[in-house]
Design a protein around this motif. Structure first.
Motif, PDB file in Angstrom:
ATOM      1  N   ALA A   6     -31.204  12.837 -19.890  1.00  0.00           N
ATOM      2  CA  ALA A   6     -30.408  13.235 -18.727  1.00  0.00           C
ATOM      3  C   ALA A   6     -29.101  12.467 -18.644  1.00  0.00           C
ATOM      4  O   ALA A   6     -28.091  13.006 -18.190  1.00  0.00           O
ATOM      5  CB  ALA A   6     -31.223  13.049 -17.451  1.00  0.00           C
ATOM      6  N   ASN A   7     -29.083  11.196 -19.095  1.00  0.00           N
ATOM      7  CA  ASN A   7     -27.852  10.390 -19.052  1.00  0.00           C
ATOM      8  C   ASN A   7     -26.747  10.997 -19.907  1.00  0.00           C
ATOM      9  O   ASN A   7     -25.573  10.770 -19.658  1.00  0.00           O
ATOM     10  CB  ASN A   7     -28.124   8.958 -19.519  1.00  0.00           C
ATOM     11  CG  ASN A   7     -28.943   8.181 -18.516  1.00  0.00           C
ATOM     12  OD1 ASN A   7     -28.785   8.345 -17.317  1.00  0.00           O
ATOM     13  ND2 ASN A   7     -29.841   7.344 -19.018  1.00  0.00           N
ATOM     14  N   ASN A   8     -27.126  11.743 -20.925  1.00  0.00           N
ATOM     15  CA  ASN A   8     -26.145  12.354 -21.815  1.00  0.00           C
ATOM     16  C   ASN A   8     -25.693  13.734 -21.328  1.00  0.00           C
ATOM     17  O   ASN A   8     -24.803  14.327 -21.935  1.00  0.00           O
ATOM     18  CB  ASN A   8     -26.722  12.507 -23.223  1.00  0.00           C
ATOM     19  CG  ASN A   8     -27.092  11.186 -23.847  1.00  0.00           C
ATOM     20  OD1 ASN A   8     -26.504  10.151 -23.523  1.00  0.00           O
ATOM     21  ND2 ASN A   8     -28.066  11.197 -24.725  1.00  0.00           N
ATOM     22  N   LEU A   9     -26.294  14.211 -20.252  1.00  0.00           N
ATOM     23  CA  LEU A   9     -26.045  15.589 -19.856  1.00  0.00           C
ATOM     24  C   LEU A   9     -25.632  15.766 -18.395  1.00  0.00           C
ATOM     25  O   LEU A   9     -24.767  16.569 -18.082  1.00  0.00           O
ATOM     26  CB  LEU A   9     -27.323  16.407 -20.119  1.00  0.00           C
ATOM     27  CG  LEU A   9     -27.279  17.889 -19.883  1.00  0.00           C
ATOM     28  CD1 LEU A   9     -26.356  18.554 -20.898  1.00  0.00           C
ATOM     29  CD2 LEU A   9     -28.674  18.468 -20.001  1.00  0.00           C
ATOM     30  N   LEU A  10     -26.266  15.019 -17.509  1.00  0.00           N
ATOM     31  CA  LEU A  10     -26.082  15.248 -16.076  1.00  0.00           C
ATOM     32  C   LEU A  10     -25.178  14.203 -15.434  1.00  0.00           C
ATOM     33  O   LEU A  10     -25.118  13.064 -15.885  1.00  0.00           O
ATOM     34  CB  LEU A  10     -27.454  15.227 -15.378  1.00  0.00           C
ATOM     35  CG  LEU A  10     -28.482  16.228 -15.888  1.00  0.00           C
ATOM     36  CD1 LEU A  10     -29.826  16.008 -15.210  1.00  0.00           C
ATOM     37  CD2 LEU A  10     -28.000  17.650 -15.678  1.00  0.00           C
ATOM     38  N   PRO A  11     -24.510  14.577 -14.351  1.00  0.00           N
ATOM     39  CA  PRO A  11     -23.684  13.611 -13.623  1.00  0.00           C
ATOM     40  C   PRO A  11     -24.548  12.523 -12.978  1.00  0.00           C
ATOM     41  O   PRO A  11     -25.710  12.765 -12.636  1.00  0.00           O
ATOM     42  CB  PRO A  11     -22.996  14.449 -12.545  1.00  0.00           C
ATOM     43  CG  PRO A  11     -23.332  15.867 -12.811  1.00  0.00           C
ATOM     44  CD  PRO A  11     -24.434  15.919 -13.794  1.00  0.00           C
ATOM     45  N   GLU A  12     -23.982  11.338 -12.812  1.00  0.00           N
ATOM     46  CA  GLU A  12     -24.710  10.187 -12.257  1.00  0.00           C
ATOM     47  C   GLU A  12     -25.324  10.494 -10.898  1.00  0.00           C
ATOM     48  O   GLU A  12     -26.459  10.109 -10.622  1.00  0.00           O
ATOM     49  CB  GLU A  12     -23.764   8.983 -12.110  1.00  0.00           C
ATOM     50  CG  GLU A  12     -23.867   8.002 -13.239  1.00  0.00           C
ATOM     51  CD  GLU A  12     -22.995   6.781 -12.979  1.00  0.00           C
ATOM     52  OE1 GLU A  12     -23.237   6.060 -11.976  1.00  0.00           O
ATOM     53  OE2 GLU A  12     -22.073   6.564 -13.786  1.00  0.00           O
ATOM     54  N   LYS A  13     -24.586  11.182 -10.025  1.00  0.00           N
ATOM     55  CA  LYS A  13     -25.091  11.493  -8.690  1.00  0.00           C
ATOM     56  C   LYS A  13     -26.331  12.391  -8.760  1.00  0.00           C
ATOM     57  O   LYS A  13     -27.276  12.202  -7.997  1.00  0.00           O
ATOM     58  CB  LYS A  13     -24.015  12.172  -7.845  1.00  0.00           C
ATOM     59  CG  LYS A  13     -22.935  11.233  -7.370  1.00  0.00           C
ATOM     60  CD  LYS A  13     -21.953  11.955  -6.471  1.00  0.00           C
ATOM     61  CE  LYS A  13     -20.878  11.004  -5.979  1.00  0.00           C
ATOM     62  NZ  LYS A  13     -19.958  11.659  -5.046  1.00  0.00           N
ATOM     63  N   LEU A  14     -26.324  13.329  -9.675  1.00  0.00           N
ATOM     64  CA  LEU A  14     -27.477  14.218  -9.814  1.00  0.00           C
ATOM     65  C   LEU A  14     -28.684  13.453 -10.364  1.00  0.00           C
ATOM     66  O   LEU A  14     -29.805  13.627  -9.883  1.00  0.00           O
ATOM     67  CB  LEU A  14     -27.144  15.405 -10.718  1.00  0.00           C
ATOM     68  CG  LEU A  14     -28.253  16.432 -10.943  1.00  0.00           C
ATOM     69  CD1 LEU A  14     -28.765  16.986  -9.612  1.00  0.00           C
ATOM     70  CD2 LEU A  14     -27.755  17.561 -11.830  1.00  0.00           C
ATOM     71  N   GLN A  19     -33.965  10.968  -9.437  1.00  0.00           N
ATOM     72  CA  GLN A  19     -34.768   9.745  -9.459  1.00  0.00           C
ATOM     73  C   GLN A  19     -35.439   9.456  -8.118  1.00  0.00           C
ATOM     74  O   GLN A  19     -36.410   8.711  -8.068  1.00  0.00           O
ATOM     75  CB  GLN A  19     -33.900   8.553  -9.895  1.00  0.00           C
ATOM     76  CG  GLN A  19     -33.589   8.579 -11.368  1.00  0.00           C
ATOM     77  CD  GLN A  19     -32.583   7.515 -11.779  1.00  0.00           C
ATOM     78  OE1 GLN A  19     -31.752   7.081 -10.971  1.00  0.00           O
ATOM     79  NE2 GLN A  19     -32.652   7.109 -13.029  1.00  0.00           N
ATOM     80  N   ARG A  20     -34.970  10.081  -7.073  1.00  0.00           N
ATOM     81  CA  ARG A  20     -35.650   9.945  -5.774  1.00  0.00           C
ATOM     82  C   ARG A  20     -37.034  10.608  -5.828  1.00  0.00           C
ATOM     83  O   ARG A  20     -37.924  10.252  -5.083  1.00  0.00           O
ATOM     84  CB  ARG A  20     -34.818  10.588  -4.668  1.00  0.00           C
ATOM     85  CG  ARG A  20     -33.549   9.813  -4.350  1.00  0.00           C
ATOM     86  CD  ARG A  20     -32.742  10.437  -3.235  1.00  0.00           C
ATOM     87  NE  ARG A  20     -33.568  10.625  -2.040  1.00  0.00           N
ATOM     88  CZ  ARG A  20     -33.330  11.542  -1.119  1.00  0.00           C
ATOM     89  NH1 ARG A  20     -32.312  12.361  -1.242  1.00  0.00           N
ATOM     90  NH2 ARG A  20     -34.115  11.647  -0.065  1.00  0.00           N
ATOM     91  N   TYR A  21     -37.206  11.581  -6.715  1.00  0.00           N
ATOM     92  CA  TYR A  21     -38.452  12.341  -6.810  1.00  0.00           C
ATOM     93  C   TYR A  21     -39.314  11.942  -8.002  1.00  0.00           C
ATOM     94  O   TYR A  21     -40.533  11.955  -7.918  1.00  0.00           O
ATOM     95  CB  TYR A  21     -38.142  13.841  -6.898  1.00  0.00           C
ATOM     96  CG  TYR A  21     -37.384  14.336  -5.696  1.00  0.00           C
ATOM     97  CD1 TYR A  21     -38.044  14.703  -4.537  1.00  0.00           C
ATOM     98  CD2 TYR A  21     -35.994  14.397  -5.712  1.00  0.00           C
ATOM     99  CE1 TYR A  21     -37.348  15.144  -3.416  1.00  0.00           C
ATOM    100  CE2 TYR A  21     -35.286  14.835  -4.606  1.00  0.00           C
ATOM    101  CZ  TYR A  21     -35.973  15.213  -3.462  1.00  0.00           C
ATOM    102  OH  TYR A  21     -35.280  15.634  -2.367  1.00  0.00           O
ATOM    103  N   VAL A  22     -38.673  11.589  -9.111  1.00  0.00           N
ATOM    104  CA  VAL A  22     -39.419  11.250 -10.325  1.00  0.00           C
ATOM    105  C   VAL A  22     -38.598  10.274 -11.162  1.00  0.00           C
ATOM    106  O   VAL A  22     -37.382  10.386 -11.242  1.00  0.00           O
ATOM    107  CB  VAL A  22     -39.785  12.530 -11.127  1.00  0.00           C
ATOM    108  CG1 VAL A  22     -38.555  13.235 -11.630  1.00  0.00           C
ATOM    109  CG2 VAL A  22     -40.727  12.227 -12.264  1.00  0.00           C
TER     110      VAL A  22
END
Length: 90
Positions: A6-14, A19-22
């Motif tokens: 996810a670090n290579n694909l999604l924006p930090e805020k997303l 991470q609030r859920y999993v």
């Protein structure tokens, strides 16, 4: 199935929101239902089966027996009955 960090694909805020859920787990994000394709639509398998079924229906209308069709197409008698008595048009 291919896994992507996810670090290579999604924006930090997303990522923070997710991470609030999993955290530290593998999650599957499904395609939208509008992009699903029916079985065999890409490979042509669906068309082959539809053509076979239409041929079986024609042969039955022309007088071939269910038993003959089952032997000819290597299908069970019950499967032939489902094909010849169905009202679906593909």
């Amino acid at each position: 199935m291919k896994y992507v960090n996810a670090n290579n694909l999604l924006p930090e805020k997303l990522i923070a929101e997710i991470q609030r859920y999993v955290q530290g787990e593998t999650i599957y994000i499904p395609k939208p239902a509008t992009t699903y394709r029916k079985w065999g639509s890409c490979s042509g398998g669906r068309k082959l089966i539809d053509d076979r079924n239409a041929s079986i229906k024609r042969a039955f209308k022309n007088g071939d027996s269910i038993h003959q069709l089952a032997e000819e197409h290597f299908l069970s008698i019950e499967t032939i009955k489902k094909i010849v008595y169905s009202h679906k048009k593909h």
